[in-house]
Design a protein around this motif. Structure first.
Motif, short mmCIF file in Angstrom:
data_model
loop_
_atom_site.label_atom_id
_atom_site.label_comp_id
_atom_site.label_asym_id
_atom_site.label_seq_id
_atom_site.Cartn_x
_atom_site.Cartn_y
_atom_site.Cartn_z
N LYS A 121 0.82 -1.22 0.00
CA LYS A 121 0.00 0.00 0.00
C LYS A 121 0.86 1.27 0.00
O LYS A 121 0.68 2.12 -0.87
N PRO A 122 1.79 1.46 0.96
CA PRO A 122 2.60 2.70 0.90
C PRO A 122 3.49 2.77 -0.35
O PRO A 122 3.72 3.85 -0.88
N LEU A 172 4.40 5.33 -5.62
CA LEU A 172 4.53 5.21 -7.07
C LEU A 172 3.52 6.10 -7.78
O LEU A 172 3.85 6.77 -8.77
N VAL A 173 2.29 6.14 -7.28
CA VAL A 173 1.27 7.01 -7.86
C VAL A 173 1.69 8.48 -7.72
O VAL A 173 1.55 9.28 -8.65
N ALA A 174 2.22 8.84 -6.53
CA ALA A 174 2.66 10.22 -6.31
C ALA A 174 3.82 10.59 -7.23
O ALA A 174 3.89 11.70 -7.77
N ALA A 175 4.75 9.64 -7.43
CA ALA A 175 5.88 9.88 -8.32
C ALA A 175 5.42 10.07 -9.76
O ALA A 175 5.92 10.93 -10.49
N THR A 176 4.44 9.28 -10.16
CA THR A 176 3.89 9.39 -11.51
C THR A 176 3.24 10.74 -11.71
O THR A 176 3.42 11.40 -12.74
N ARG A 183 4.37 13.71 -14.22
CA ARG A 183 3.39 14.21 -15.20
C ARG A 183 3.30 15.74 -15.12
O ARG A 183 3.25 16.41 -16.14
N GLU A 184 3.30 16.26 -13.90
CA GLU A 184 3.23 17.72 -13.74
C GLU A 184 4.48 18.40 -14.31
O GLU A 184 4.39 19.45 -14.92
N TYR A 185 5.65 17.76 -14.10
CA TYR A 185 6.88 18.33 -14.66
C TYR A 185 6.84 18.29 -16.18
O TYR A 185 7.49 19.09 -16.84
N GLY A 186 6.11 17.33 -16.72
CA GLY A 186 6.00 17.23 -18.16
C GLY A 186 4.96 18.15 -18.76
O GLY A 186 4.84 18.22 -19.99
N GLN A 187 4.21 18.87 -17.92
CA GLN A 187 3.12 19.70 -18.42
C GLN A 187 3.31 21.18 -18.13
O GLN A 187 2.65 22.02 -18.74
N ARG A 188 4.25 21.55 -17.23
CA ARG A 188 4.44 22.97 -16.92
C ARG A 188 5.93 23.26 -16.72
O ARG A 188 6.70 22.34 -16.37
N PRO A 189 6.36 24.49 -16.94
CA PRO A 189 7.77 24.83 -16.74
C PRO A 189 8.13 24.76 -15.26
O PRO A 189 7.70 25.59 -14.47
N ALA A 190 8.90 23.77 -14.88
CA ALA A 190 9.30 23.59 -13.49
C ALA A 190 10.55 22.72 -13.45
O ALA A 190 10.87 22.02 -14.40
#
Length: 303
Positions: A78-79, A84-88, A92-99
């Motif tokens: 579970k943890p 893994l979900v949080a890392a994904t 994904r967020e890094y792949g969608q916005r300048p960061a």
């Protein structure tokens, strides 16, 4: 070729289904939440149990419970699955916005005259991007060294790179201090440099750079000599200002001391041209948002 993966292929299959069943203690509720049939969930969990080699659930017609193996698996899976979900999601967020961190390999000479104002305005525009500047004359393999992009004069960039102009073409000029020029012979032609103290630049390859000139359309290369060798243009320019000798440098680098009178240009009609300074990066189908934002900022600033 045999592949030795740390996690066996397919090892994560069925983990989410197991976690949903364990959460609800119900195959039916887990199936509804995942948008599949209860029989599909049951089959997925059965395959997971077969791969693990132990039953995970105790099933009756009225209830679903966890076996001891199931309890152990839940406690660790579970943890790990949530991480893994949080890392994904983070990726994904890094792949969608300048960061994130934008690493740039640049020569020292361009930092004060070109990069400082550009980086300041970019950081205000994209506050989530952390810019790291590695200032060096060494021509590095930006992909191998982990850089997102590089900044160089056009003649030093490999042909397989994507380039974005940062400046217009400019001249290479020969400059010297007023004191040096007042105390030495007149300079009317590049050949006269053989009687002068010329400041030399050692390239990252180890070779000493020759001085280039354009004599009415004819290219001239001269191996000058002198008392001082620098490994970067700002150091060589500083020596010229102090009267050590003559230096050949990009005109934008010498613009301020020329304007203030600390340096004087000679051999102006023989000046050769450089294609200018460019941002460059590997030819990739998918440019990261942070690099795309910087490319767009460079284009808007130079237009």
């Amino acid at each position: 070729m045999k592949q030795n993966f740390t996690v066996r292929h397919g090892a994560l299959d069925g983990v989410e289904a197991f976690l949903r069943v364990a959460q609800h203690r119900s195959f039916r509720k887990a199936a509804a939440e995942l948008g599949v049939t209860p029989s599909a969930i049951s089959q997925i969990v059965r395959h997971l149990e077969e791969r693990i080699g132990a039953p995970l659930f105790i099933r009756t017609t009225r209830s679903v419970g966890l076996t001891e193996a199931g309890e152990q698996f839940l406690a660790r899976a579970k943890p790990a699955f949530e991480e893994l979900v949080a890392a994904t999601q983070a990726a994904r967020e890094y792949g969608q916005r300048p960061a994130g961190r934008l690493r740039l390999s640049v020569p020292r000479a361009v930092v004060p005259i070109l990069l400082e104002p550009l980086i300041a305005s970019f950081c205000r525009t994209c506050p989530e991007v952390e810019v790291e500047i590695a200032a060096s004359e060494t021509l590095v393999d930006i992909a191998a060294e982990g850089f997102d992009a590089g900044i160089r004069m056009g003649q030093f960039i490999d042909a397989d790179m994507v380039v974005v102009p940062m400046t217009k073409p400019f001249r290479y000029v020969v400059v010297g201090s007023p004191d040096y020029l007042a105390g030495n012979d007149r300079i009317a032609h590049p050949d006269d440099l053989r009687q002068h103290a010329c400041l030399r630049l050692r390239r990252s390859s180890g070779a000493l750079a020759t001085w280039s000139f354009n004599d009415a359309g004819r290219a001239i290369e001269i191996a000058v000599s002198g008392p001082f060798i620098a490994h970067d243009i700002p150091t060589m320019l500083g020596a010229a200002i102090e009267g050590v000798g003559l230096a050949q440098v990009p005109e934008p680098v010498a613009a301020s001391p020329l304007k203030s009178g600390r340096l004087v240009q000679v051999l102006a009609k023989f000046a050769t041209m450089s294609p200018g300074v460019f941002l460059y990066y590997p030819d990739q189908r998918h440019v990261t948002p942070k690099l795309r934002a910087f490319i767009d900022h460079v284009k808007s600033s130079s237009s």
